[in-house]
Design a protein around this motif. Structure first.
Motif, PDB file in Angstrom:
ATOM      1  N   VAL A  35       5.797  -8.628 -23.564  1.00 19.28           N
ATOM      2  CA  VAL A  35       4.989  -7.625 -24.257  1.00 19.28           C
ATOM      3  C   VAL A  35       5.884  -6.769 -25.151  1.00 19.28           C
ATOM      4  N   GLY A  36       7.039  -6.380 -24.633  1.00 25.76           N
ATOM      5  CA  GLY A  36       7.953  -5.583 -25.432  1.00 25.76           C
ATOM      6  C   GLY A  36       8.370  -6.283 -26.705  1.00 25.76           C
ATOM      7  N   PHE A  41      10.421  -4.648 -29.479  1.00 26.63           N
ATOM      8  CA  PHE A  41      11.480  -4.187 -28.588  1.00 26.63           C
ATOM      9  C   PHE A  41      12.229  -5.348 -27.942  1.00 26.63           C
ATOM     10  N   GLY A  42      12.129  -6.540 -28.530  1.00 26.33           N
ATOM     11  CA  GLY A  42      12.777  -7.706 -27.951  1.00 26.33           C
ATOM     12  C   GLY A  42      14.283  -7.590 -27.887  1.00 26.33           C
ATOM     13  N   PHE A  43      14.877  -6.819 -28.789  1.00 24.56           N
ATOM     14  CA  PHE A  43      16.339  -6.675 -28.812  1.00 24.56           C
ATOM     15  C   PHE A  43      16.872  -6.058 -27.527  1.00 24.56           C
ATOM     16  N   LEU A  66       5.156   1.779 -28.830  1.00 27.70           N
ATOM     17  CA  LEU A  66       5.376   2.039 -27.415  1.00 27.70           C
ATOM     18  C   LEU A  66       4.049   2.274 -26.695  1.00 27.70           C
ATOM     19  N   ARG A  67       3.170   3.041 -27.322  1.00 27.90           N
ATOM     20  CA  ARG A  67       1.860   3.297 -26.706  1.00 27.90           C
ATOM     21  C   ARG A  67       1.071   2.005 -26.540  1.00 27.90           C
ATOM     22  N   GLU A  71      -0.284   0.243 -23.065  1.00 22.69           N
ATOM     23  CA  GLU A  71      -1.703  -0.036 -22.848  1.00 22.69           C
ATOM     24  C   GLU A  71      -1.928  -1.498 -22.486  1.00 22.69           C
ATOM     25  N   GLU A  72      -1.168  -2.388 -23.097  1.00 25.12           N
ATOM     26  CA  GLU A  72      -1.309  -3.809 -22.784  1.00 25.12           C
ATOM     27  C   GLU A  72      -0.801  -4.128 -21.383  1.00 25.12           C
TER      28      GLU A  72
END
Length: 244
Positions: A35-36, A41-43, A66-67, A71-72
């Motif tokens: 999800v990130g 935000f995969g790094f 980020l929000r 939520e996911e």
């Protein structure tokens, strides 16, 4: 009886659980990484936790991304976002504002799971514990879920149970927070490991049904307290459920 209410001796058989075994903290960590990555935000996670084929990262503002990722990931992470939003002394204003807007549907815990928890915690079958028990919840929250019931002696009651999966989420948050701290270090406005530890303590406190029962008793003993405070049925309460 009302629709969705189970009369004594006629409580339904255990529902079939089709979603498979409970997700482990390790698998949850992998899910957080996926999800990130979808939100840019995969790094943080590197290549080990991510699938080979990656979706194009969301390039929106950090607070929004980020929000949406919280939520996911579900109710526990939505609550984490709200918890972090209170740290306006540390977070950038736009990030805190986005996290404060957290929303997300909370799926009710199935009656099968509620039944399993109550029978394990209270040491008896539902048929012997309750004259009737509403399958449909009266209230669904992030950490708890409440059901109306009738106890022997025709005593009306509200049974509040802890939602499953919260501990798994808290355990999964810790290695992710530590990895984030190591990768980003001083570039972050707050220490993610400390923030997650504080949130975990906050969550455990809110889910402690023994503490809830003690609080009710203390409030009832206050002189001149005008609000009506319900009794706690101690024989129908434990650390994971409480009956008012």
């Amino acid at each position: 009886m009302r629709s969705g209410t189970c009369p004594a001796g006629k409580l339904p058989a255990m529902e079939k659980v089709t979603q498979g075994p409970p997700e482990t903290p390790a698998r949850r960590v992998a899910g957080i990484a996926r999800v990130g990555a979808r939100y840019g935000f995969g790094f943080v996670f590197g290549s080990r936790l991510l699938p080979r084929r990656r979706r194009r990262a969301d390039t929106g503002r950090i607070g929004t991304r980020l929000r949406r990722s919280f939520e996911e990931l579900g109710p526990t992470f939505v609550e984490l976002g709200r918890f972090l939003a209170t740290r306006r002394d540390l977070l950038p204003p736009d990030v805190a504002a986005e996290l404060g807007r957290q929303s997300g549907a909370i799926r009710p815990v199935t009656f099968a799971e509620v039944r399993t928890l109550l029978e394990r915690e209270l040491g008896n079958t539902m048929e012997r514990l309750f004259l009737s028990f509403d399958e449909g919840p009266a209230r669904v929250g992030v950490f708890t879920q409440a059901h109306r019931a009738v106890l022997p002696g025709d005593r009306p009651a509200l049974v509040v149970v802890n939602r499953p999966g919260i501990r798994r989420d808290l355990l999964a948050m810790r290695p992710v927070a530590e990895l984030t701290r190591r990768r980003l270090g001083e570039r972050l406005p707050l220490d993610p490991s400390v923030a997650v530890a504080e949130f975990a303590a906050h969550t455990v406190h809110r889910r402690d049904m023994y503490f809830a029962a003690q609080t009710v008793r203390r409030v009832r003993d206050l002189d001149g307290f005008e609000l009506r405070v319900p009794d706690v049925y101690r024989g129908y309460s434990s650390g994971k459920c409480i009956t008012f």
